[in-house]
Design an enzyme around this catalytic site. Sequence first.
Site, PDB file in Angstrom:
ATOM      1  N   ARG A 103      34.415  38.192  42.250  1.00 42.83           N
ATOM      2  CA  ARG A 103      33.570  38.226  41.074  1.00 42.83           C
ATOM      3  C   ARG A 103      33.343  39.671  40.661  1.00 42.83           C
ATOM      4  NH1 ARG A 103      34.923  33.932  40.172  1.00 42.83           N
ATOM      5  NH2 ARG A 103      33.718  32.014  39.804  1.00 42.83           N
ATOM      6  N   GLU A 135      33.993  39.137  30.845  1.00 44.94           N
ATOM      7  CA  GLU A 135      35.371  38.764  30.519  1.00 44.94           C
ATOM      8  C   GLU A 135      35.430  38.059  29.174  1.00 44.94           C
ATOM      9  OE1 GLU A 135      36.870  36.463  33.800  1.00 44.94           O
ATOM     10  OE2 GLU A 135      36.554  38.086  35.249  1.00 44.94           O
ATOM     11  N   HIS A 166      42.086  37.770  35.233  1.00 44.08           N
ATOM     12  CA  HIS A 166      41.502  36.686  36.028  1.00 44.08           C
ATOM     13  C   HIS A 166      42.529  35.575  36.277  1.00 44.08           C
ATOM     14  CE1 HIS A 166      37.416  34.641  37.044  1.00 44.08           C
ATOM     15  NE2 HIS A 166      38.364  34.326  37.931  1.00 44.08           N
TER      16      HIS A 166
END
Length: 329
Positions: free
Chosen positions: A234, A263, A282
């Site tokens: 994270r 993000e 990601h």
Amino acid sequence: MPRILITTDYLRPGDDVDQYLREHGHTTVHLPMTGRRDPEELAAALDGIDAALVANEPLTAEVLSRASGLRAIVRTGVGYDSIDIDTAGKLGITVSNLPGINANAVAEYTMGLLLATARRLVQSAVGVAVGGWPREDGHELRGSTLGLIGYGAAARALIPLAQAFGMGVLCTTNVPAAQRTDDPLVRFVDLPELLSTADYISVHTALTKRTRGLLDASAFRRMKPTAVLVNTARGAVVDEQALADAVRTGQIAAAALDVVNEEPLTADSPLRNVDGITVFSHLAGQTAEARAAAGLEGAAEAVAALAGHPRFAVNTHLLPHTRPARVDG
């Protein structure tokens, strides 16, 4: 007929997950999350919904309080920090994740980031693309030390891969010793020792109040000037301004980040335009195999939760009551 909202972007109408849910007597509503979503839109989407299969939707207290019929939330992944589980518990909403569902994907991807950073693969490809022919030396992983922050499924899956490359492995974790795998090739140490000893540090811990900002300026000062940070967990575990400063000043050598605090990466992020920091989009858990498993396992969990028998609920200790099933009229 219970209605299930699906926001995970790779799940589509008519796919195996959709068919599974319909075969079990549920109606599906697809609203893929492809970027930031206004809370009002999300609250409206949850109106009349019994369960939700979600990606990283920000299910805040305000949004949840307006979802009067919602009884279950299933995160189609591992992390659930985007969901206010305390509020969900008070409202009688079960929140589930899928522990270990993408562990192999994350472990392989992490190994890829370690190799790419050690051998400067991204810099080489970018250099060639703009007309150059970069020839800087890289480094071998063999003989170096990998430090793992966290001992979850992905970290455990990474250990044999790192050892196959000849790396020594350190780990810092809050997992009690009695619950750890008996592996003599992994040495468990406290965080300060790991930071000062490891050549590569890979983050695999959940985001909690304790771990938010865990890797801050003081942590980077402990690390070797040749150290590399990899984060597939994270973004908020890392103080991004402190990281940018540490790499820019040579306090540490580099960072490869698959996750960031906000993000997609914002235009004004301190991580932009720092030589030595590479940000990816990601992707660690995004393989065809992991997605297929997560979709079907998530659907099965939603069905189980609506039946009152969730298998992977993370907030059962917070549930004061169970909401009655919504009656269609």
